[in-house]
Design an enzyme around this catalytic site. Structure first.
Site, PDB file in Angstrom:
ATOM      1  CG  ASN A 235       3.491   2.864  -9.558  1.00  0.00           C
ATOM      2  OD1 ASN A 235       2.899   2.304 -10.475  1.00  0.00           O
ATOM      3  ND2 ASN A 235       3.345   2.529  -8.291  1.00  0.00           N
TER       4      ASN A 235
ATOM      5  N   GLY B  46      13.371  -7.527  -8.973  1.00  0.00           N
ATOM      6  CA  GLY B  46      12.402  -7.190  -7.939  1.00  0.00           C
ATOM      7  C   GLY B  46      12.302  -8.196  -6.818  1.00  0.00           C
TER       8      GLY B  46
ATOM      9  CB  CYS C 132      -1.518   5.256  -8.038  1.00  0.00           C
ATOM     10  SG  CYS C 132       0.131   5.019  -7.407  1.00  0.00           S
TER      11      CYS C 132
ATOM     12  N   GLY D 110       7.614 -12.386  -8.963  1.00  0.00           N
ATOM     13  CA  GLY D 110       8.461 -13.558  -8.794  1.00  0.00           C
ATOM     14  C   GLY D 110       8.719 -14.258 -10.109  1.00  0.00           C
TER      15      GLY D 110
ATOM     16  N   GLY E 112       0.783  -1.221   0.000  1.00  0.00           N
ATOM     17  CA  GLY E 112       0.000   0.000   0.000  1.00  0.00           C
ATOM     18  C   GLY E 112       0.819   1.277   0.000  1.00  0.00           C
ATOM     19  CG  LEU E 113       1.803   3.067  -3.133  1.00  0.00           C
ATOM     20  CD1 LEU E 113       0.964   4.130  -3.821  1.00  0.00           C
ATOM     21  CD2 LEU E 113       3.088   2.821  -3.905  1.00  0.00           C
TER      22      LEU E 113
END
Length: 304
Positions: A129, A268, A132, A220, A73-74
């Site tokens: 980004n 990542g 959102c 992943g 959630g940022l």
């Protein structure tokens, strides 16, 4: 076995193409005691918003086959802390490419945050980004509609005169090429793709979602072939550089991403499984290049 690993990203020289992805490496400082950060080609910092955010309620993480789900959630301390504290502290120990990842819930928030990042001396590239939700448009993510994606890109481009602007694309769309072209036409200097895929897990004993947020972003190794396909499509449809991201776990994956069209490659979720993933990948790259007869890694970009 001296190999040239350097790449150029919108005029910014990276010693190698490997970049920890935003949200998986903190602000860089957290790993500074574990290894020399200067081996990294760049660092994409934790996403920042206008105000500090606590993030979503816990649980925020769920395991999945060959990957994980997250709904953080940022969570972040806000843009002012980023430019006044985090970046200056990182610059004392790191001389590579610093990428500020910016998130927002309105055009005004994107403008304000990107304007502050643009004037921060220690930042080299701004990564926007657009996954959102647009709070002024019913919560639909900016990045799922070409017009909305272009609107954010144009708004950010207007306030950024010093730094290259990369738009980070969501894969949760029908036609990612249409989104990418819209961003390019609106003035983006580059594109990062892909962000996480929307997923879900259920605790069958409790008959409830594992994540408090119900759904989260799936990342992943399992997503690598899909991310690779999207990088290939976008790189061949657009003329601006691409940073590939999604399921990268090895030096071979980096080479695949670059052959598909990526100039740099972000790592990542693998960082969360193995904090030394990036330096290990960088160390393995020359050997993989030797096996394939590659002297200069730039030679393989968009060769498929």
């Amino acid at each position: 076995m001296v190999k040239d690993l350097s790449v150029n990203l919108c005029g910014k020289s990276l010693r190698n193409p490997v970049v920890p992805a935003s949200g998986t490496f903190g602000f860089g400082l957290e790993l500074a005691d574990s290894f020399d950060l200067n081996v990294l080609g760049g660092i994409s910092l934790k996403g920042s918003t206008r105000e500090a955010r606590y993030g979503n309620p816990v649980p925020r993480i769920a395991e999945a086959q060959s990957g994980m789900l997250n709904a953080v959630g940022l969570q972040n301390p806000g843009i002012d802390v980023l430019v006044n504290s985090k970046v200056p502290a990182l610059r004392k120990i790191y001389n590579g490419c610093v990428i500020a990842n910016i998130s927002g819930f309105s055009l005004d928030e994107y403008r304000e945050c990107c304007a502050k990042a643009d004037t921060c001396e220690g930042i080299d590239i701004i990564e926007v980004n657009i996954s959102c939700p647009n709070v002024h448009n019913g919560g639909m993510a900016f990045g799922t509609n070409p017009n909305a994606a272009a609107e954010v890109t144009k708004a950010v481009r207007e306030v950024c005169s010093q730094k290259p602007v990369f738009i980070k694309l969501s894969p949760n769309v029908t036609d990612i090429v249409a989104i990418a072209r819209a961003c390019e036409n609106a003035g983006a200097d580059g594109l990062t793709l892909v962000n996480t895929f929307l997923g879900m897990r259920i605790d069958i004993a409790r008959r409830k979602p594992i994540l408090a947020n119900t759904t989260g972003g799936y990342s992943g190794a399992a997503i690598f072939p899909i991310a690779l396909r999207m990088v290939y499509q976008v790189a061949h449809a657009c003329s601006i550089p691409v940073m590939g991201c999604g399921g990268v776990t090895s030096a071979r994956d980096v080479l695949e991403m670059m052959m598909a069209g990526a100039t740099a490659v972000q790592v990542g979720a693998e960082n969360l499984r193995n904090p030394f993933a990036c330096p290990e990948i960088i160390e393995a790259l020359p050997l993989e290049m030797e096996r394939l007869g590659i002297q200069d890694i730039k030679e393989i970009i968009k060769t498929v």
